[in-house]
Scaffold this motif. Structure first.
Motif, PDB file in Angstrom:
ATOM      1  N   THR A   1       0.808  -1.223   0.000  1.00 43.28           N
ATOM      2  CA  THR A   1       0.000   0.000   0.000  1.00 43.28           C
ATOM      3  C   THR A   1       0.842   1.273   0.000  1.00 43.28           C
ATOM      4  O   THR A   1       0.297   2.377  -0.044  1.00 43.28           O
ATOM      5  CB  THR A   1      -0.932   0.038   1.232  1.00 43.28           C
ATOM      6  OG1 THR A   1      -0.128   0.124   2.416  1.00 43.28           O
ATOM      7  CG2 THR A   1      -1.806  -1.199   1.297  1.00 43.28           C
TER       8      THR A   1
ATOM      9  N   SER B   1      -4.691  -0.893  -2.699  1.00 44.88           N
ATOM     10  CA  SER B   1      -5.677  -0.620  -1.659  1.00 44.88           C
ATOM     11  C   SER B   1      -5.467  -1.546  -0.470  1.00 44.88           C
ATOM     12  O   SER B   1      -4.822  -2.602  -0.578  1.00 44.88           O
ATOM     13  CB  SER B   1      -7.087  -0.831  -2.205  1.00 44.88           C
ATOM     14  OG  SER B   1      -7.325  -2.208  -2.449  1.00 44.88           O
ATOM     15  N   LEU B   2      -6.026  -1.157   0.655  1.00 47.68           N
ATOM     16  CA  LEU B   2      -5.978  -1.996   1.847  1.00 47.68           C
ATOM     17  C   LEU B   2      -6.617  -3.352   1.559  1.00 47.68           C
ATOM     18  O   LEU B   2      -6.117  -4.397   1.999  1.00 47.68           O
ATOM     19  CB  LEU B   2      -6.722  -1.302   2.990  1.00 47.68           C
ATOM     20  CG  LEU B   2      -6.850  -2.079   4.301  1.00 47.68           C
ATOM     21  CD1 LEU B   2      -5.505  -2.201   4.977  1.00 47.68           C
ATOM     22  CD2 LEU B   2      -7.848  -1.404   5.235  1.00 47.68           C
TER      23      LEU B   2
ATOM     24  N   ILE C   1       0.515  -2.866   5.647  1.00 51.03           N
ATOM     25  CA  ILE C   1      -0.542  -2.238   6.448  1.00 51.03           C
ATOM     26  C   ILE C   1      -0.257  -2.394   7.935  1.00 51.03           C
ATOM     27  O   ILE C   1      -1.131  -2.143   8.764  1.00 51.03           O
ATOM     28  CB  ILE C   1      -1.932  -2.815   6.114  1.00 51.03           C
ATOM     29  CG1 ILE C   1      -1.956  -4.339   6.313  1.00 51.03           C
ATOM     30  CG2 ILE C   1      -2.314  -2.480   4.692  1.00 51.03           C
ATOM     31  CD1 ILE C   1      -3.313  -4.959   6.032  1.00 51.03           C
TER      32      ILE C   1
ATOM     33  N   ASN D   1      -7.149   4.041   3.081  1.00 47.33           N
ATOM     34  CA  ASN D   1      -6.539   2.811   3.615  1.00 47.33           C
ATOM     35  C   ASN D   1      -6.552   2.741   5.131  1.00 47.33           C
ATOM     36  O   ASN D   1      -5.796   1.982   5.737  1.00 47.33           O
ATOM     37  CB  ASN D   1      -5.114   2.626   3.083  1.00 47.33           C
ATOM     38  CG  ASN D   1      -5.106   2.050   1.678  1.00 47.33           C
ATOM     39  OD1 ASN D   1      -6.101   1.500   1.212  1.00 47.33           O
ATOM     40  ND2 ASN D   1      -3.990   2.176   0.987  1.00 47.33           N
TER      41      ASN D   1
END
Length: 379
Positions: free
Chosen positions: A50, A61-62, A88, A302
């Motif tokens: 990310t 994207s998350l 993340i 996110n």
């Protein structure tokens, strides 16, 4: 849950890579084995999913990151966790809250598989009650002086940089709390002896004894606890994805086993009691995956909604504990043996009910949201 062609594509890419390049995981990777695996993941672009492309990331994207982490953890939980931490997990604090100079210095090293970042948040008297933390950061001109300690810092023995929560004020309220980056080797900073937890993971304490840290290392100071926890909710979903992948691996192995194992002259999957156990496990997996995906898909910048993250975290944690326990049961003595991975899967899944906030704390937060009231646990 409906996924786009892009989502499906990333899921397939991760599944294909895992099947071709990764060894079936039965333990957490350590030492050179860890760093060799990190380099392999970096070469394939899986570290920093990310993070912005200018720092070596993929700018995904998350939700895409969640899909990839889950697929990798089905085969090699260590690989999935490395991707989670750099995409993340702890690295996201620098990505979301760091200065441009901090991002340029650290993020390219992270995406290249050369730097692991640890998180110093919990303290001996501040676990679930995170705002009771006592580590202080005192302004001393061009530096901050840190004093205090942290515990249960995962993989701290491998990390060379730490995101450290500390109090930048003395009011005693959560508004004092911020975070600062501390490099290994900083005078007055000591990483404690690695201690092995139930899952076989090593964690360390961190000690700060008049540790002088340059002011340019501050991520965010004062009135920052909400912003920090906003990023941490993404960390929670990453851990949930790791847990879900491990649980799916346990389930898949069990489905295969009960169709091969014979007792009383037939495969044990022919017994109705076992069929019902398998059906229940399948439903729990589907429900857990749906809640996790929903929270990830709805994330803004996110960063997921805190309540959606709590719902997913609690459900995944409790489903994983029940499913891996049943998988172990269906393997009988083989499941209980350390010669097979089922007992390790169980020990890994068990951590999800504690890490990232206990399921009891998350239930209290959800109840407060539903009832529209605040519940002061100190009264």
């Amino acid at each position: 849950m409906l996924m786009t062609e892009t989502n499906e594509s990333w899921k397939n890419v991760a599944r294909d890579f895992a099947s071709r390049k990764l060894e079936m995981g039965t333990h957490w990777l350590e030492g050179e084995e860890y760093w060799s695996n990190a380099r392999l993941l970096a070469e394939q672009g899986f570290l920093g999913l990310t993070l912005p492309e200018e720092y070596g990331g993929m700018n995904l994207s998350l939700f895409d990151a969640i899909l990839i982490i889950e697929e990798l953890c089905k085969v090699c939980p260590s690989s999935g966790r490395q991707v989670y931490h750099t995409s993340i997990g702890i690295a996201s604090f620098i990505n979301h809250l760091g200065t441009e100079a901090q991002k340029k210095l650290y993020l390219p090293q992270i995406t290249a598989g050369k730097l692991l970042v640890g998180l110093g948040m919990s303290e001996p008297d501040a676990g679930s009650a995170a705002t009771d933390m006592k580590t202080t950061a005192i302004d001393e001109g061009d530096h901050y002086r840190l004093n205090g300690s942290k515990i249960w810092v995962s993989e701290a023995h491998l990390a060379d940089l730490f995101v450290v929560y500390a109090r930048f004020g003395n009011t005693g309220r959560s508004s004092d709390i911020g975070a600062i980056l501390v490099e290994r080797g900083t005078p007055g900073f000591t990483v404690g002896v690695p201690e092995e937890n139930m899952s076989g993971e090593f964690q360390c304490a961190l000690y700060f004894d008049d540790t002088l840290v340059p002011k340019e290392n501050v991520l965010t100071d004062r009135n920052a606890f909400k912003a920090l926890m906003g990023v941490y909710n993404g960390v929670r979903l990453g851990f949930a994805a790791q847990t879900l992948g491990i649980t799916q691996a346990a389930f898949d192995r069990t489905v295969q086993y009960i169709q091969e194992r014979k007792q009383f002259g037939k495969e044990i999957c022919e017994f109705q009691g076992i069929q019902w156990m398998v059906a229940d496990m399948y439903m729990q997996l589907e429900a857990a995956r749906t809640l996790l995906y929903r929270a990830a898909m709805a994330a803004s910048n996110n960063k997921p909604d805190k309540h959606a993250a709590s719902v997913a975290k609690v459900f995944v944690a409790e489903a994983a504990k029940k499913i891996t326990d049943d998988c172990l049961q269906l393997h009988g003595g083989y499941g209980f043996s350390k010669q097979y991975p089922l007992e390790w899967y169980y020990r890994c899944a068990r951590a999800a009910s504690i890490a990232g906030g206990t399921v009891q704390v998350h239930r209290t937060m959800l109840a407060a949201e539903v009832l529209g009231r605040k519940f002061d646990q100190r009264k």
